[in-house]
Design an enzyme around this catalytic site. Structure first.
Site, PDB file in Angstrom:
ATOM      1  N   GLY A 225       0.836  -1.198   0.000  1.00  9.76           N
ATOM      2  CA  GLY A 225       0.000   0.000   0.000  1.00  9.76           C
ATOM      3  C   GLY A 225       0.865   1.240   0.000  1.00  9.76           C
ATOM      4  O   GLY A 225       2.035   1.197  -0.398  1.00  9.76           O
ATOM      5  N   GLY A 226       0.304   2.329   0.474  1.00 11.78           N
ATOM      6  CA  GLY A 226       0.983   3.615   0.411  1.00 11.78           C
ATOM      7  C   GLY A 226       1.945   3.838   1.577  1.00 11.78           C
ATOM      8  O   GLY A 226       1.891   3.162   2.605  1.00 11.78           O
ATOM      9  N   GLY A 230       1.900   2.589   5.491  1.00  9.87           N
ATOM     10  CA  GLY A 230       3.070   1.766   5.834  1.00  9.87           C
ATOM     11  C   GLY A 230       3.777   2.297   7.072  1.00  9.87           C
ATOM     12  O   GLY A 230       4.121   1.527   7.979  1.00  9.87           O
ATOM     13  N   GLU A 245       5.626  -3.389   0.889  1.00 10.85           N
ATOM     14  CA  GLU A 245       5.678  -3.088  -0.554  1.00 10.85           C
ATOM     15  C   GLU A 245       4.947  -1.763  -0.730  1.00 10.85           C
ATOM     16  O   GLU A 245       3.714  -1.724  -0.725  1.00 10.85           O
ATOM     17  CB  GLU A 245       4.976  -4.202  -1.337  1.00 10.85           C
ATOM     18  CG  GLU A 245       5.631  -5.563  -1.224  1.00 10.85           C
ATOM     19  CD  GLU A 245       6.923  -5.668  -2.035  1.00 10.85           C
ATOM     20  OE1 GLU A 245       7.090  -4.928  -3.013  1.00 10.85           O
ATOM     21  OE2 GLU A 245       7.767  -6.499  -1.653  1.00 10.85           O
ATOM     22  N   CYS A 279       2.160   0.922  -8.927  1.00 13.75           N
ATOM     23  CA  CYS A 279       3.317   1.275  -8.087  1.00 13.75           C
ATOM     24  C   CYS A 279       4.599   1.415  -8.909  1.00 13.75           C
ATOM     25  O   CYS A 279       5.536   2.071  -8.464  1.00 13.75           O
ATOM     26  CB  CYS A 279       3.494   0.246  -6.981  1.00 13.75           C
ATOM     27  SG  CYS A 279       3.689  -1.427  -7.601  1.00 13.75           S
TER      28      CYS A 279
HETATM   29  P1  NAP Z   1      -3.401   2.399   1.083  1.00 12.77           P
HETATM   30  O1  NAP Z   1      -4.390   3.496   1.247  1.00 12.77           O
HETATM   31  O2  NAP Z   1      -2.114   2.498   1.813  1.00 12.77           O
HETATM   32  O3  NAP Z   1      -4.186   1.055   1.492  1.00 12.77           O
HETATM   33  C1  NAP Z   1      -3.599  -0.202   1.332  1.00 12.77           C
HETATM   34  C2  NAP Z   1      -4.254  -1.171   2.276  1.00 12.77           C
HETATM   35  O4  NAP Z   1      -3.926  -0.794   3.616  1.00 12.77           O
HETATM   36  C3  NAP Z   1      -5.786  -1.181   2.215  1.00 12.77           C
HETATM   37  O5  NAP Z   1      -6.257  -2.485   2.443  1.00 12.77           O
HETATM   38  C4  NAP Z   1      -6.159  -0.279   3.374  1.00 12.77           C
HETATM   39  O6  NAP Z   1      -7.447  -0.501   3.877  1.00 12.77           O
HETATM   40  C5  NAP Z   1      -5.113  -0.681   4.382  1.00 12.77           C
HETATM   41  N1  NAP Z   1      -4.885   0.277   5.447  1.00 12.77           N
HETATM   42  C6  NAP Z   1      -5.008   1.619   5.401  1.00 12.77           C
HETATM   43  N2  NAP Z   1      -4.699   2.151   6.613  1.00 12.77           N
HETATM   44  C7  NAP Z   1      -4.361   1.109   7.415  1.00 12.77           C
HETATM   45  C8  NAP Z   1      -3.960   0.999   8.773  1.00 12.77           C
HETATM   46  N3  NAP Z   1      -3.827   2.065   9.559  1.00 12.77           N
HETATM   47  N4  NAP Z   1      -3.698  -0.216   9.282  1.00 12.77           N
HETATM   48  C9  NAP Z   1      -3.827  -1.320   8.499  1.00 12.77           C
HETATM   49  N5  NAP Z   1      -4.231  -1.276   7.206  1.00 12.77           N
HETATM   50  C10 NAP Z   1      -4.476  -0.072   6.680  1.00 12.77           C
HETATM   51  O7  NAP Z   1      -3.045   2.168  -0.443  1.00 12.77           O
HETATM   52  P2  NAP Z   1      -4.000   2.103  -1.697  1.00 12.77           P
HETATM   53  O8  NAP Z   1      -4.479   3.484  -2.004  1.00 12.77           O
HETATM   54  O9  NAP Z   1      -4.994   1.011  -1.574  1.00 12.77           O
HETATM   55  O10 NAP Z   1      -2.939   1.635  -2.800  1.00 12.77           O
HETATM   56  C11 NAP Z   1      -2.092   2.503  -3.412  1.00 12.77           C
HETATM   57  C12 NAP Z   1      -0.693   2.439  -2.847  1.00 12.77           C
HETATM   58  O11 NAP Z   1      -0.189   1.114  -2.855  1.00 12.77           O
HETATM   59  C13 NAP Z   1       0.282   3.244  -3.703  1.00 12.77           C
HETATM   60  O12 NAP Z   1       1.142   3.965  -2.877  1.00 12.77           O
HETATM   61  C14 NAP Z   1       1.024   2.164  -4.460  1.00 12.77           C
HETATM   62  O13 NAP Z   1       2.288   2.548  -4.940  1.00 12.77           O
HETATM   63  C15 NAP Z   1       1.111   1.096  -3.443  1.00 12.77           C
HETATM   64  N6  NAP Z   1       1.379  -0.183  -4.100  1.00 12.77           N
HETATM   65  C16 NAP Z   1       2.598  -0.778  -3.923  1.00 12.77           C
HETATM   66  C17 NAP Z   1       2.883  -1.971  -4.579  1.00 12.77           C
HETATM   67  C18 NAP Z   1       4.194  -2.674  -4.415  1.00 12.77           C
HETATM   68  O14 NAP Z   1       4.247  -3.865  -4.699  1.00 12.77           O
HETATM   69  N7  NAP Z   1       5.249  -2.009  -3.987  1.00 12.77           N
HETATM   70  C19 NAP Z   1       1.921  -2.550  -5.397  1.00 12.77           C
HETATM   71  C20 NAP Z   1       0.702  -1.906  -5.550  1.00 12.77           C
HETATM   72  C21 NAP Z   1       0.435  -0.734  -4.887  1.00 12.77           C
HETATM   73  P3  NAP Z   1      -8.656   0.437   3.384  1.00 12.77           P
HETATM   74  O15 NAP Z   1      -8.816   0.141   1.943  1.00 12.77           O
HETATM   75  O16 NAP Z   1      -9.778  -0.002   4.213  1.00 12.77           O
HETATM   76  O17 NAP Z   1      -8.239   1.850   3.628  1.00 12.77           O
END
Ligand code: NAP
Length: 473
Positions: A225-226, A230, A245, A279
């Site tokens: 995730g973001g 993270g 990641e 990502c």
């Molecule tokens: P996100 O907002 O960080 O959410 C990712 C996951 O984390 C979701 O399931 C979210 O749940 C959960 N989450 C959020 N806050 C949390 C907390 N405090 N404790 C535990 N879990 C929590 O990211 P996104 O908008 O879905 O995805 C985009 C990001 O992912 C981008 O930054 C992208 O670059 C990154 N990404 C990285 C990779 C890699 O392999 N490096 C691959 C794909 C994406 P909710 O949906 O309920 O908020």
């Protein structure tokens, strides 16, 4: 749809709506897990570690290969689910579903290769009459948290190795895209996975996250995730294993000797795949000055030819962003960059969640579009005179997942490969190339650890040494 908790598909009065970002149409609803559900899932998972560990590697392999066959059989259905709940066009969604088949297949194969080594105990004095080995043991409970942008394959990247390694898993998929994850959960059960080994909890990460990530019964948190989420998780995780990641802001260097047509078409594809919500999407392109104008014209022409629109139409090249709020955020980042001196070469307009594919130049270094992860359909072009300058500029952000370089000169290619600070350098290809079995992950703000089945399998298991001493020999 229901969530899988403690061996049963359960519903809750409190439900979350899953909407199509194209027209806000309601697709389905899922339960919003409560604090009690989290505690029950943790208790169940702790007990299920014995069940998961007891599965022989041929059984783990059979389940994973069986799930791969089910996804392949129902590929179009999975693709339509991805395309409806996420930003992807149907063609992009089919590709993701196909990659999920590969990911599960590799996991099924790796399950059978999970081996240790013999240890040369006699390599130092004092080790005489000892022989032994190490095996790889499951960590126990793996908590998998996944993002919205690859709602099926990134789930497979966690469930595959976790199951191959003999772990119990709690999956928390992204709230906006839980349906593909639930369908994959059902496929794994149909393939014979014991129904407590995997639990799929739907609900808001902000509400459920702290209780899940900080619980000592969870032995590894595998998060994609973001950066912001993270960092939040890292501060609460305590003493346990972690895979992070995170995002990026991927740079490309195009040298004057490169095949410019190919460099332009693969960079445009890499910038606007999944409406730039990728990502490893291309965000900054550094172009050798002698070919800057020619390359810029090629990129603008190819970008202007993209057909944004309805995701389920075969001719659509790019869908909407995941929400209108996200599209408004990127639109405001474009406006800020323009206020700071940037020029929009094409695109830039927004309607609802659909933001036109946008190419900019002269983006100031202080702009979000330059420094931060845009995670949207924009790309910046910069002229450069010198390769070291280009590499330093590419490395100047606090991310490092993938980078790319286009050149026909082997020496320049080597300098790019060794100088770019990141987890992977693609030579003569877009930053968004990924093979699901290669080591994948980043440096700096892009994360910790590596995925790619074999590599995540190492992270999701621990070595256990067994040493035999023979006093009589
Ligand atoms: P996100 O907002 O960080 O959410 C990712 C996951 O984390 C979701 O399931 C979210 O749940 C959960 N989450 C959020 N806050 C949390 C907390 N405090 N404790 C535990 N879990 C929590 O990211 P996104 O908008 O879905 O995805 C985009 C990001 O992912 C981008 O930054 C992208 O670059 C990154 N990404 C990285 C990779 C890699 O392999 N490096 C691959 C794909 C994406 P909710 O949906 O309920 O908020």
């Amino acid at each position: 749809m229901k969530m899988l908790l403690a061996g049963a598909w359960v519903d809750r009065d409190d439900r979350i709506e899953v909407r199509d970002p194209w027209d806000d149409a309601l697709i389905d609803t899922v339960p919003s897990a409560s604090g009690d559900d989290v505690e029950r899932a943790l208790r169940t998972a702790a007990a299920a570690t014995a069940v998961a560990r007891a599965m022989r590697s041929h059984e783990r392999s059979r389940v994973l290969l069986g799930a791969a066959a089910i996804v392949e059989r129902e590929l179009e259905d999975f693709a339509v689910t991805i395309a409806r709940e996420s930003s992807k066009t149907i063609r992009e969604a089919r590709k993701e579903a196909g990659r999920c088949v590969n990911t599960l297949t590799v996991a099924g194969e790796e399950a059978k290769r999970l081996a240790g080594e013999t240890i040369p105990f006699d390599s130092f004095p004092g080790g005489e009459r000892r022989h032994g080995y190490f095996s790889r043991e499951p960590v126990g409970v793996v908590l998998a948290i996944t993002p919205f942008n690859d709602p099926l394959n990134l789930v497979a990247h966690k469930l595959g190795p976790a199951i191959a390694g003999g772990n119990a898993v709690i999956l928390k998929p992204a709230t906006v895209t839980p349906l593909s994850a639930i369908k994959l959960t059902a496929a794994l059960l149909e393939a014979g996975l014991p129904d407590t080994v995997l639990q799929t909890l739907t609900g808001h990460g902000a509400a459920l996250g702290d209780a899940l990530v900080s619980d000592p019964r969870v032995r590894m948190v595998s998060f994609t995730g973001g950066l912001e989420a993270g960092r939040h998780i890292m501060a609460r995780i305590g003493l346990k294993k972690v895979g992070m990641e995170l995002g990026s802001n991927s740079p490309v260097i195009v040298w004057s000797d490169a095949d410019l047509e190919w460099a332009a078409s693969s960079s445009v594809s890499g910038a606007f795949w999944a409406a730039g919500q990728n990502c490893i999407g291309v965000q900054r392109i550094y172009v050798h000055r002698p070919v800057y104008e020619r390359f810029r014209d090629l990129v603008v022409a190819r970008t202007s030819a993209l057909r944004p629109g309805h995701k389920l139409e075969e001719t659509t090249d790019m869908g909407p962003m995941i929400t209108r709020d996200e599209a408004q955020r990127v639109e405001s980042w474009i406006r800020d960059a323009v206020d700071g001196g940037a020029r929009v070469l094409c695109g830039g307009r927004r309607e609802g969640a659909l933001l036109e594919p946008t190419v900019l130049e002269e983006v100031p270094e202080t702009a979000h579009l330059h420094r931060d992860e845009v995670f949207g359909p924009t790309v910046n072009l910069y002229p450069v005179d010198d390769l070291d300058e280009a590499i330093a500029a590419a490395n100047s952000v606090d991310f490092g997942l993938h980078a790319a370089g286009f050149t026909r000169d082997l020496d320049i290619a080597h300098r790019m490969a060794s100088g770019l600070e990141c987890g992977g350098v693609m030579i003569n290809d877009s930053t968004d190339y990924r093979l699901d079995s290669m080591p994948f992950g980043g440096v700096k703000g892009s994360g910790l650890g590596r995925e790619g089945i074999r590599f995540s399998l190492q992270e999701m298991t621990e070595p256990k040494v067994v040493c035999f001493y023979s006093p009589g020999t």
